[in-house]
Design a protein around this motif. Structure first.
Motif, PDB file in Angstrom:
ATOM      1  N   ARG A   8       0.264  -1.015   0.152  1.00 17.65           N
ATOM      2  CA  ARG A   8      -0.497   0.307   0.097  1.00 17.65           C
ATOM      3  C   ARG A   8       0.922   0.967  -0.027  1.00 17.65           C
ATOM      4  O   ARG A   8       0.608   2.394  -0.489  1.00 17.65           O
ATOM      5  CB  ARG A   8      -0.981   0.120   0.919  1.00 17.65           C
ATOM      6  CG  ARG A   8      -1.973  -1.457   1.248  1.00 17.65           C
ATOM      7  CD  ARG A   8      -2.543  -0.804   2.259  1.00 17.65           C
ATOM      8  NE  ARG A   8      -1.691  -1.726   2.984  1.00 17.65           N
ATOM      9  CZ  ARG A   8      -2.522  -2.485   4.579  1.00 17.65           C
ATOM     10  NH1 ARG A   8      -3.416  -2.137   4.816  1.00 17.65           N
ATOM     11  NH2 ARG A   8      -1.413  -3.005   5.300  1.00 17.65           N
ATOM     12  N   GLU A   9       2.104   1.177   0.909  1.00 19.12           N
ATOM     13  CA  GLU A   9       2.797   2.100   0.366  1.00 19.12           C
ATOM     14  C   GLU A   9       3.489   2.092  -0.092  1.00 19.12           C
ATOM     15  O   GLU A   9       3.285   3.625  -0.660  1.00 19.12           O
ATOM     16  CB  GLU A   9       3.838   2.376   2.419  1.00 19.12           C
ATOM     17  CG  GLU A   9       4.689   3.470   2.076  1.00 19.12           C
ATOM     18  CD  GLU A   9       6.353   3.078   3.158  1.00 19.12           C
ATOM     19  OE1 GLU A   9       6.927   3.710   2.870  1.00 19.12           O
ATOM     20  OE2 GLU A   9       5.268   2.996   4.294  1.00 19.12           O
ATOM     21  N   CYS A  10       3.939   1.649  -1.615  1.00 25.14           N
ATOM     22  CA  CYS A  10       4.478   2.325  -2.012  1.00 25.14           C
ATOM     23  C   CYS A  10       3.884   2.284  -3.672  1.00 25.14           C
ATOM     24  O   CYS A  10       3.981   3.244  -4.596  1.00 25.14           O
ATOM     25  CB  CYS A  10       5.253   0.072  -3.120  1.00 25.14           C
ATOM     26  SG  CYS A  10       6.202   0.511  -4.292  1.00 25.14           S
ATOM     27  N   ALA A  11       2.161   1.630  -3.399  1.00 26.01           N
ATOM     28  CA  ALA A  11       1.029   1.985  -4.541  1.00 26.01           C
ATOM     29  C   ALA A  11       1.361   3.988  -4.858  1.00 26.01           C
ATOM     30  O   ALA A  11       1.559   4.590  -5.317  1.00 26.01           O
ATOM     31  CB  ALA A  11       0.105   1.613  -4.044  1.00 26.01           C
ATOM     32  N   LEU A  38       0.349  -1.824  -8.562  1.00 28.30           N
ATOM     33  CA  LEU A  38      -0.108  -0.081  -9.064  1.00 28.30           C
ATOM     34  C   LEU A  38      -0.815   0.549  -7.886  1.00 28.30           C
ATOM     35  O   LEU A  38      -1.486  -0.651  -7.553  1.00 28.30           O
ATOM     36  CB  LEU A  38      -0.404  -0.377 -10.615  1.00 28.30           C
ATOM     37  CG  LEU A  38      -1.720  -1.098 -10.625  1.00 28.30           C
ATOM     38  CD1 LEU A  38      -3.095  -0.417 -10.487  1.00 28.30           C
ATOM     39  CD2 LEU A  38      -1.798  -1.337 -12.104  1.00 28.30           C
ATOM     40  N   ARG A  39      -1.018   1.635  -7.816  1.00 33.40           N
ATOM     41  CA  ARG A  39      -2.601   2.222  -7.149  1.00 33.40           C
ATOM     42  C   ARG A  39      -3.849   2.379  -8.289  1.00 33.40           C
ATOM     43  O   ARG A  39      -3.317   3.013  -9.416  1.00 33.40           O
ATOM     44  CB  ARG A  39      -1.935   3.773  -7.069  1.00 33.40           C
ATOM     45  CG  ARG A  39      -3.323   4.329  -6.567  1.00 33.40           C
ATOM     46  CD  ARG A  39      -1.762   5.787  -6.030  1.00 33.40           C
ATOM     47  NE  ARG A  39      -1.508   6.517  -6.350  1.00 33.40           N
ATOM     48  CZ  ARG A  39      -1.484   7.415  -7.329  1.00 33.40           C
ATOM     49  NH1 ARG A  39      -2.637   7.737  -7.306  1.00 33.40           N
ATOM     50  NH2 ARG A  39      -0.718   7.842  -7.996  1.00 33.40           N
ATOM     51  N   MET A  40      -4.648   2.100  -8.387  1.00 36.56           N
ATOM     52  CA  MET A  40      -5.960   2.669  -8.841  1.00 36.56           C
ATOM     53  C   MET A  40      -6.462   3.424  -8.417  1.00 36.56           C
ATOM     54  O   MET A  40      -7.033   3.007  -7.327  1.00 36.56           O
ATOM     55  CB  MET A  40      -6.679   1.329  -8.845  1.00 36.56           C
ATOM     56  CG  MET A  40      -6.640  -0.439  -9.183  1.00 36.56           C
ATOM     57  SD  MET A  40      -7.480  -1.965  -8.922  1.00 36.56           S
ATOM     58  CE  MET A  40      -7.346  -2.007  -7.047  1.00 36.56           C
ATOM     59  N   ASP A  41      -7.351   4.246  -9.403  1.00 39.62           N
ATOM     60  CA  ASP A  41      -7.700   5.394  -8.977  1.00 39.62           C
ATOM     61  C   ASP A  41      -9.238   5.840  -9.128  1.00 39.62           C
ATOM     62  O   ASP A  41      -9.682   6.711  -9.619  1.00 39.62           O
ATOM     63  CB  ASP A  41      -6.844   6.690  -9.141  1.00 39.62           C
ATOM     64  CG  ASP A  41      -7.379   6.761 -10.944  1.00 39.62           C
ATOM     65  OD1 ASP A  41      -7.461   6.042 -11.657  1.00 39.62           O
ATOM     66  OD2 ASP A  41      -6.531   8.128 -11.021  1.00 39.62           O
ATOM     67  N   SER A  52     -12.735   0.869  -9.579  1.00 41.74           N
ATOM     68  CA  SER A  52     -11.721   0.883  -9.481  1.00 41.74           C
ATOM     69  C   SER A  52     -10.385   1.153  -8.646  1.00 41.74           C
ATOM     70  O   SER A  52     -10.235   2.065  -8.797  1.00 41.74           O
ATOM     71  CB  SER A  52     -10.887  -0.567  -9.985  1.00 41.74           C
ATOM     72  OG  SER A  52     -11.696  -1.588 -10.688  1.00 41.74           O
ATOM     73  N   ARG A  53     -10.509   1.090  -6.990  1.00 44.50           N
ATOM     74  CA  ARG A  53      -9.559   1.750  -6.066  1.00 44.50           C
ATOM     75  C   ARG A  53      -8.674   1.202  -5.832  1.00 44.50           C
ATOM     76  O   ARG A  53      -9.230  -0.636  -4.967  1.00 44.50           O
ATOM     77  CB  ARG A  53     -10.052   2.722  -4.791  1.00 44.50           C
ATOM     78  CG  ARG A  53     -11.111   3.647  -6.470  1.00 44.50           C
ATOM     79  CD  ARG A  53     -12.300   4.741  -5.195  1.00 44.50           C
ATOM     80  NE  ARG A  53     -12.629   5.655  -6.177  1.00 44.50           N
ATOM     81  CZ  ARG A  53     -12.043   6.612  -6.547  1.00 44.50           C
ATOM     82  NH1 ARG A  53     -10.676   6.644  -6.509  1.00 44.50           N
ATOM     83  NH2 ARG A  53     -12.220   7.695  -6.994  1.00 44.50           N
ATOM     84  N   GLY A  54      -7.891   1.391  -4.816  1.00 42.01           N
ATOM     85  CA  GLY A  54      -6.660   0.360  -4.469  1.00 42.01           C
ATOM     86  C   GLY A  54      -5.678   0.924  -4.715  1.00 42.01           C
ATOM     87  O   GLY A  54      -5.179   1.168  -5.653  1.00 42.01           O
ATOM     88  N   THR A  55      -5.441  -1.003  -4.174  1.00 42.81           N
ATOM     89  CA  THR A  55      -3.301  -1.228  -4.394  1.00 42.81           C
ATOM     90  C   THR A  55      -3.265  -2.355  -5.413  1.00 42.81           C
ATOM     91  O   THR A  55      -4.271  -3.268  -4.967  1.00 42.81           O
ATOM     92  CB  THR A  55      -2.642  -1.218  -3.068  1.00 42.81           C
ATOM     93  OG1 THR A  55      -3.000   0.051  -2.486  1.00 42.81           O
ATOM     94  CG2 THR A  55      -1.900  -1.609  -3.680  1.00 42.81           C
ATOM     95  N   LEU A  56      -2.743  -2.553  -6.236  1.00 41.43           N
ATOM     96  CA  LEU A  56      -3.075  -3.645  -6.628  1.00 41.43           C
ATOM     97  C   LEU A  56      -1.799  -4.498  -7.575  1.00 41.43           C
ATOM     98  O   LEU A  56      -0.562  -3.820  -6.924  1.00 41.43           O
ATOM     99  CB  LEU A  56      -4.023  -3.597  -8.596  1.00 41.43           C
ATOM    100  CG  LEU A  56      -3.988  -4.709  -9.264  1.00 41.43           C
ATOM    101  CD1 LEU A  56      -5.538  -6.044  -8.880  1.00 41.43           C
ATOM    102  CD2 LEU A  56      -4.281  -4.124 -10.841  1.00 41.43           C
ATOM    103  N   LEU A  57      -1.831  -5.704  -6.468  1.00 38.71           N
ATOM    104  CA  LEU A  57      -0.544  -6.527  -7.277  1.00 38.71           C
ATOM    105  C   LEU A  57      -0.629  -7.300  -8.273  1.00 38.71           C
ATOM    106  O   LEU A  57      -1.619  -8.161  -8.896  1.00 38.71           O
ATOM    107  CB  LEU A  57       0.089  -7.531  -5.761  1.00 38.71           C
ATOM    108  CG  LEU A  57       1.599  -8.562  -5.767  1.00 38.71           C
ATOM    109  CD1 LEU A  57       1.880  -7.070  -6.181  1.00 38.71           C
ATOM    110  CD2 LEU A  57       1.463  -9.771  -5.254  1.00 38.71           C
TER     111      LEU A  57
END
Length: 102
Positions: A7-10, A33-36, A89-94
């Motif tokens: 989460r911090e990285c994204a 990546l970070r979803m916005d 789509s929001r949040g952190t994606l691996l």
């Protein structure tokens, strides 16, 4: 061995929907990546990919089927499958994938 806070990285990435490679296992790339919330156009890859939602939600269409992937869940997108990100789509994606051409 190193620990990575996904989460911090994204959150530190300058642009949403632009992944960065965190590491490799053989030829397999592990990216974050970070979803916005934005919608993304349909795409197709020659290799399969695994999409893991670390936090938030991924609204995805795979071959016309609507999927909601929640925090702690993953979705495998087969090689050659048409897929697109729906709005919301929001949040952190691996992402775990073997890049094409490798």
């Amino acid at each position: 061995m190193s620990l990575v806070d996904l989460r911090e990285c994204a959150a530190q990435l300058p642009d949403a929907w632009r992944s960065v490679v965190l590491g490799r296992v053989g030829t397999t790339a592990v990216k974050v990546l970070r979803m916005d919330g934005r919608e993304l156009e349909q795409e197709v890859h020659g290799t399969a990919e695994v999409l893991f939602v670390a936090d938030g939600v991924l609204e995805l269409d795979v071959e016309g089927e609507a999927l909601t992937v929640g925090a702690g869940e993953l979705c495998q997108v087969p090689a050659g499958a048409r897929h697109a990100v729906r709005p919301g789509s929001r949040g952190t994606l691996l992402i775990v994938e073997v890049p094409e051409g490798e």
